[in-house]
Write an enzyme that holds these catalytic residues in place. Structure first.
Site, PDB file in Angstrom:
ATOM      1  N   LYS A 130     -28.856  51.617 -75.849  1.00  0.00           N
ATOM      2  CA  LYS A 130     -29.570  52.827 -76.246  1.00  0.00           C
ATOM      3  C   LYS A 130     -30.971  52.909 -75.653  1.00  0.00           C
ATOM      4  CE  LYS A 130     -30.363  50.859 -80.894  1.00  0.00           C
ATOM      5  NZ  LYS A 130     -29.500  49.676 -80.707  1.00  0.00           N
TER       6      LYS A 130
ATOM      7  N   HIS B  24     -25.816  43.354 -86.962  1.00  0.00           N
ATOM      8  CA  HIS B  24     -26.476  43.413 -88.281  1.00  0.00           C
ATOM      9  C   HIS B  24     -25.471  43.201 -89.420  1.00  0.00           C
ATOM     10  CE1 HIS B  24     -29.914  44.789 -86.047  1.00  0.00           C
ATOM     11  NE2 HIS B  24     -29.277  45.867 -85.645  1.00  0.00           N
TER      12      HIS B  24
ATOM     13  N   ASN C  27     -37.175  54.143 -81.841  1.00  0.00           N
ATOM     14  CA  ASN C  27     -36.972  52.702 -81.954  1.00  0.00           C
ATOM     15  C   ASN C  27     -37.393  51.978 -80.685  1.00  0.00           C
ATOM     16  OD1 ASN C  27     -35.896  50.459 -83.548  1.00  0.00           O
ATOM     17  ND2 ASN C  27     -34.279  50.344 -82.016  1.00  0.00           N
TER      18      ASN C  27
END
Length: 454
Positions: A120, A188, A143
């Site tokens: 990303k 995660h 981010n």
């Protein structure tokens, strides 16, 4: 939408870069708020005092939130909404928001939202560069780089935001002008109970979007959108009509829109199937934004853009061995993409360096590409033994204590034509401050090999 209202009691929960951006932004709008952090001396504390009265700043315990009468929280991405005090407040009707939700209240130009388990940052950067090369005032962040709220500026044509799953948790209705989910793989897993909970959070990027781009080769990215919302797909295989993909002919490989040949891969700086996927996704987004994907500006960017640091970045070629720094490979999916992008059929010429904090991931998916492309696996860090357990028989494994030892061993083992791929498939926090520090250390060690042999 204005946030000014006397009936709301707001708090920024968690400082750091994102929390501090919320502090600055709320202060700039004349909005009162508290600042609360679980740490005694969080990063950004002194800066926060410049924007918020010290009497409204509480450090050391999040439970203080229950005494402040809060009705609305701006929660930093690193703090799970499952934190007990946040769960209790949410049950009482307190709004759990984030910096991206606040950004959406004030943005007055089209914005692109990009998420995915991997790539990303590269795609966000590339889309912004391509828009800029076509004469648009485009700003990238979220981010990546600057927090989204710090980007807001008059006369901007496009905002291009990289969004993490953590940011999407606190963004109930994004309503992006264009949304893209690049890929979904386990990451995660210390925060989500399984892959599908993680995927559901990633899918929030599509909520209310006006157009979408997805990965045809990853069913977990497929959007569920109302009829009439334009969707483009990308693939590293042959594309269907209106899709972006790769075609091969007697002249080599082409990036295509349907059967239309756009760019020969020899004219593109980025190499490897995973990077071609990133470019194809970017071109699909440009088309939906109404930008000519065959313009001279686009061609020039593709010819010169070599990617971001720590993402399949060639450090140097030493003794005819290529050393690649993919320290940003912090999950299994990233390392899979690197192996598949750099691997050559019927040639086990990759020396893979991996290990670190696995974040609860399942490493089994590494077995096949390791068997196909890797001659030796070098492991270090907290979860080295867990990765070793999935390495197939016939592939040598070396467990070592440090990256220094590994680079020294690789230097002895490397043969002409080998690729040394540092793609850890793990986070770095067991041994390093962040993935950048880890990647810099690898590059320093590799460059020292040349110095030591002069």
């Amino acid at each position: 939408m204005s946030l000014i209202g006397s009936d709301r009691v707001r708090a920024v929960v968690g400082l750091g870069a994102t929390g501090l951006s919320c502090v600055r932004f709320l202060a700039s709008k004349g909005i009162e708020f508290y600042v609360v952090d679980s740490r005694d001396n969080p990063p950004g504390l002194e800066q926060a005092k410049e924007y918020c009265p010290e009497a409204r700043i509480f450090a050391g315990d999040l439970n203080i939130l229950e005494t402040l009468g809060v009705t609305e929280l701006f929660v930093s991405p690193g703090i799970p909404l499952s934190t007990p005090v946040l769960s209790r407040l949410a049950e009482q009707g307190v709004a759990m928001r984030g910096d991206i939700d606040l950004f959406c209240d004030y943005v007055d130009a089209p914005f692109v939202a990009i998420t995915g388990s991997n790539a990303k940052s590269t795609v966000t950067t590339l889309v912004a560069l391509l828009l800029q090369a076509c004469g648009k005032k485009a700003k990238a962040g979220g981010n990546l780089g600057l927090p989204a709220l710090d980007l807001l500026e008059a006369n901007t044509d496009f905002y291009v935001l990289e969004l993490s799953s953590f940011q999407l948790e606190t963004t109930p209705a994004l309503k992006a002008d264009l949304a893209c989910l690049l890929n979904v793989s386990e990451d995660h897993m210390d925060r989500y109970k399984d892959l599908y909970e993680y995927q559901r959070v990633k899918q929030r990027v599509y909520r209310g979007c006006k157009a979408a781009v997805c990965n045809k080769q990853d069913i977990l990215t497929a959007p569920l959108l109302p009829e009439g919302v334009p969707v483009r797909a990308f693939t590293t295989k042959s594309p269907d009509l209106k899709e972006f993909g790769l075609l091969k002919d007697s002249e080599g490989s082409w990036l295509c829109r349907g059967v239309e040949r756009l760019y020969h891969t020899s004219d593109i700086a980025l190499k490897g199937a995973h990077n071609y996927a990133n470019i194809l996704a970017s071109l699909a987004m440009l088309e939906l934004l109404g930008v000519d994907v065959k313009s001279a500006g686009v061609a020039q960017v593709l010819k010169t853009f070599c990617g971001l640091p720590h993402r399949c970045q060639t450090v140097r070629v030493h003794d005819k061995v290529t050393y690649v720094n993919d320290s940003k490979g912090t999950n299994v999916g990233a390392t899979l993409a690197a192996l598949q992008g750099l691997g050559t059929s019927n040639r086990k010429n990759i020396l893979l360096i991996a290990g670190g904090e696995g974040k609860g991931a399942d490493f089994k998916a590494l077995a096949k590409p390791v068997a196909d492309f890797v001659r030796v696996v070098y492991l270090f860090g907290k979860d080295a033994a867990r990765i070793a357990d999935v390495v197939p028989k016939g592939t040598e494994v070396k467990l070592l204590e440090s990256l220094d030892q590994i680079v020294s061993s690789v230097d002895q083992d490397g043969q002409e034509g080998d690729i040394v791929l540092f793609s850890p498939a793990c986070a770095s926090l067991d041994m390093y401050k962040n993935y950048e520090a880890r990647g810099d250390h690898f590059a320093q060690l590799v460059n020292a090999l040349l110095v030591n042999k002069l």
